[in-house]
Design a protein around this motif. Sequence first.
Motif, mmCIF file in Angstrom:
data_model
loop_
_atom_site.group_PDB
_atom_site.id
_atom_site.type_symbol
_atom_site.label_atom_id
_atom_site.label_comp_id
_atom_site.label_asym_id
_atom_site.label_seq_id
_atom_site.Cartn_x
_atom_site.Cartn_y
_atom_site.Cartn_z
ATOM 1 N N HIS A 123 0.832 -1.210 0.000
ATOM 2 C CA HIS A 123 0.000 0.000 0.000
ATOM 3 C C HIS A 123 0.863 1.254 0.000
ATOM 4 O O HIS A 123 0.656 2.167 -0.805
ATOM 5 C CB HIS A 123 -0.904 0.002 1.237
ATOM 6 N N ASP A 124 1.840 1.327 0.892
ATOM 7 C CA ASP A 124 2.643 2.540 1.024
ATOM 8 C C ASP A 124 3.503 2.784 -0.209
ATOM 9 O O ASP A 124 3.719 3.933 -0.608
ATOM 10 C CB ASP A 124 3.521 2.451 2.276
ATOM 11 N N LYS A 125 3.985 1.700 -0.822
ATOM 12 C CA LYS A 125 4.774 1.849 -2.045
ATOM 13 C C LYS A 125 3.890 2.370 -3.174
ATOM 14 O O LYS A 125 4.273 3.281 -3.914
ATOM 15 C CB LYS A 125 5.398 0.511 -2.435
ATOM 16 N N PHE A 126 2.685 1.796 -3.304
ATOM 17 C CA PHE A 126 1.764 2.213 -4.358
ATOM 18 C C PHE A 126 1.359 3.678 -4.198
ATOM 19 O O PHE A 126 1.469 4.477 -5.135
ATOM 20 C CB PHE A 126 0.517 1.317 -4.338
ATOM 21 N N PHE A 127 0.909 4.063 -2.989
ATOM 22 C CA PHE A 127 0.471 5.440 -2.792
ATOM 23 C C PHE A 127 1.658 6.405 -2.764
ATOM 24 O O PHE A 127 1.499 7.582 -3.092
ATOM 25 C CB PHE A 127 -0.371 5.562 -1.524
ATOM 26 N N GLY A 128 2.837 5.885 -2.384
ATOM 27 C CA GLY A 128 4.029 6.724 -2.455
ATOM 28 C C GLY A 128 4.299 7.198 -3.868
ATOM 29 O O GLY A 128 4.764 8.327 -4.086
ATOM 30 N N MET A 184 -2.254 18.527 6.161
ATOM 31 C CA MET A 184 -2.402 17.124 5.776
ATOM 32 C C MET A 184 -1.138 16.546 5.166
ATOM 33 O O MET A 184 -0.714 15.444 5.511
ATOM 34 C CB MET A 184 -3.559 16.970 4.779
ATOM 35 N N TRP A 185 -0.502 17.294 4.249
ATOM 36 C CA TRP A 185 0.577 16.706 3.461
ATOM 37 C C TRP A 185 1.930 16.695 4.158
ATOM 38 O O TRP A 185 2.743 15.812 3.910
ATOM 39 C CB TRP A 185 0.667 17.404 2.103
ATOM 40 N N ARG A 186 2.202 17.663 5.027
ATOM 41 C CA ARG A 186 3.516 17.636 5.685
ATOM 42 C C ARG A 186 3.749 16.328 6.439
ATOM 43 O O ARG A 186 4.783 15.678 6.230
ATOM 44 C CB ARG A 186 3.665 18.832 6.638
ATOM 45 N N PRO A 187 2.833 15.876 7.308
ATOM 46 C CA PRO A 187 3.099 14.599 7.987
ATOM 47 C C PRO A 187 3.118 13.394 7.057
ATOM 48 O O PRO A 187 3.830 12.419 7.330
ATOM 49 C CB PRO A 187 1.959 14.487 9.013
ATOM 50 N N ILE A 188 2.376 13.435 5.956
ATOM 51 C CA ILE A 188 2.426 12.320 4.999
ATOM 52 C C ILE A 188 3.811 12.216 4.390
ATOM 53 O O ILE A 188 4.391 11.125 4.297
ATOM 54 C CB ILE A 188 1.356 12.495 3.905
ATOM 55 N N PHE A 189 4.372 13.358 3.956
ATOM 56 C CA PHE A 189 5.710 13.332 3.371
ATOM 57 C C PHE A 189 6.744 12.846 4.384
ATOM 58 O O PHE A 189 7.708 12.158 4.031
ATOM 59 C CB PHE A 189 6.093 14.728 2.863
ATOM 60 N N GLU A 190 6.556 13.200 5.627
ATOM 61 C CA GLU A 190 7.498 12.785 6.666
ATOM 62 C C GLU A 190 7.353 11.296 7.003
ATOM 63 O O GLU A 190 8.347 10.618 7.257
ATOM 64 C CB GLU A 190 7.278 13.609 7.938
ATOM 65 N N GLN A 191 6.130 10.781 6.985
ATOM 66 C CA GLN A 191 5.878 9.450 7.531
ATOM 67 C C GLN A 191 5.776 8.363 6.470
ATOM 68 O O GLN A 191 5.665 7.174 6.805
ATOM 69 C CB GLN A 191 4.639 9.487 8.422
ATOM 70 N N ASN A 192 5.800 8.738 5.199
ATOM 71 C CA ASN A 192 5.955 7.727 4.138
ATOM 72 C C ASN A 192 7.234 8.030 3.362
ATOM 73 O O ASN A 192 7.301 7.920 2.135
ATOM 74 C CB ASN A 192 4.746 7.712 3.204
ATOM 75 N N GLU A 193 8.251 8.375 4.103
ATOM 76 C CA GLU A 193 9.499 8.910 3.544
ATOM 77 C C GLU A 193 10.167 7.963 2.552
ATOM 78 O O GLU A 193 10.539 8.363 1.437
ATOM 79 C CB GLU A 193 10.466 9.221 4.696
ATOM 80 N N ASN A 194 10.366 6.694 2.919
ATOM 81 C CA ASN A 194 11.165 5.799 2.083
ATOM 82 C C ASN A 194 10.556 5.549 0.705
ATOM 83 O O ASN A 194 11.264 5.648 -0.311
ATOM 84 C CB ASN A 194 11.418 4.479 2.823
ATOM 85 N N PRO A 195 9.267 5.201 0.592
ATOM 86 C CA PRO A 195 8.693 5.045 -0.755
ATOM 87 C C PRO A 195 8.746 6.320 -1.584
ATOM 88 O O PRO A 195 8.956 6.274 -2.799
ATOM 89 C CB PRO A 195 7.245 4.616 -0.469
ATOM 90 N N ILE A 196 8.562 7.475 -0.937
ATOM 91 C CA ILE A 196 8.604 8.738 -1.671
ATOM 92 C C ILE A 196 10.014 9.002 -2.192
ATOM 93 O O ILE A 196 10.203 9.388 -3.356
ATOM 94 C CB ILE A 196 8.125 9.900 -0.783
ATOM 95 N N LEU A 197 11.019 8.794 -1.344
ATOM 96 C CA LEU A 197 12.405 9.029 -1.773
ATOM 97 C C LEU A 197 12.813 8.074 -2.882
ATOM 98 O O LEU A 197 13.513 8.458 -3.827
ATOM 99 C CB LEU A 197 13.349 8.893 -0.576
ATOM 100 N N ALA A 198 12.370 6.810 -2.780
ATOM 101 C CA ALA A 198 12.665 5.839 -3.845
ATOM 102 C C ALA A 198 12.021 6.292 -5.153
ATOM 103 O O ALA A 198 12.624 6.194 -6.237
ATOM 104 C CB ALA A 198 12.165 4.451 -3.453
ATOM 105 N N GLY A 199 10.790 6.803 -5.069
ATOM 106 C CA GLY A 199 10.117 7.307 -6.256
ATOM 107 C C GLY A 199 10.818 8.521 -6.839
ATOM 108 O O GLY A 199 10.932 8.660 -8.067
ATOM 109 N N LEU A 200 11.302 9.409 -5.973
ATOM 110 C CA LEU A 200 12.031 10.584 -6.448
ATOM 111 C C LEU A 200 13.307 10.185 -7.185
ATOM 112 O O LEU A 200 13.644 10.757 -8.225
ATOM 113 C CB LEU A 200 12.381 11.499 -5.268
#
Length: 256
Positions: A123-128, A184-200
């Motif tokens: 889930h976190d990877k997909f939504f990331g 809403m988005w600041r804590p999401i970016f902080e708390q799903n950090e790894n999938p987001i960074l991998a996507g970046l």
Amino acid sequence: GSDLVIIATPLNAMGSVVASIKDSLGVGTIVTDTGSAKAKAIDIITEGLAGTGVPYVPAHPGNGSQGSGPLTASPGNILGANSWMFLIDTPDQKAGISGAHTLVRNFWESAGVQVTQTDAETHDKFFGICSHLEHLLVFSYLNMAQNVHGMKESFAHAGTGFRNLTRIAISQKEPDKPSALVQMWRPIFEQNENPILAGLDNFQDHLDQLSDAVSAGDRKELVKMLAEAHAFRKTVNDPEPREGLKGEIADSKAGL
């Protein structure tokens, strides 16, 4: 006395919410949530409910609307024609927890919501990739666009493509408070950090390929990249397209 309690707050508020309600949860109560970084939400809520015996069913709605927060909310955010609810498998699928999963599934399906089940990592990877990174890129693009010297005022005349691309950055704001979007988005970016960074990192690789093709005048590679993107977009279900006039009318009616 509630059968079902839904925690629908920003991720960074979930811990305090659970602490404030746990002593009021009765026998037979089920707790679920709507947090979009599931691994972190599961940790927070499971820890907060420890020792209560209250079953927790992690969940997350898979669709929303343009804008963020209660000032832009509507029933269609959850109960729309293409609405999905993700229920998350938990490590201890004991009989009581499995029964709670079934009840939560039945609850959402009775409201016309389509339910799917997955694990927190998937889930976190997909939504990331499909949501969190998408929003992060739009915010970054808008910051870049407004800082191009002499260009900021010109975007008042931007076309539908620009407005559709950036619509997810819309948010109404209450006086003297950070906008709902920020909250809403600041804590999401902080708390799903790894999938987001991998996507970046992955996206940066694709930007490098695109930059190389443009700078080299590699028409064949550009056509290949555009064709592949077009072919993938055609596979995406689009039951409520917002392109063109329909999207503009919807925003006008919402006062956005």
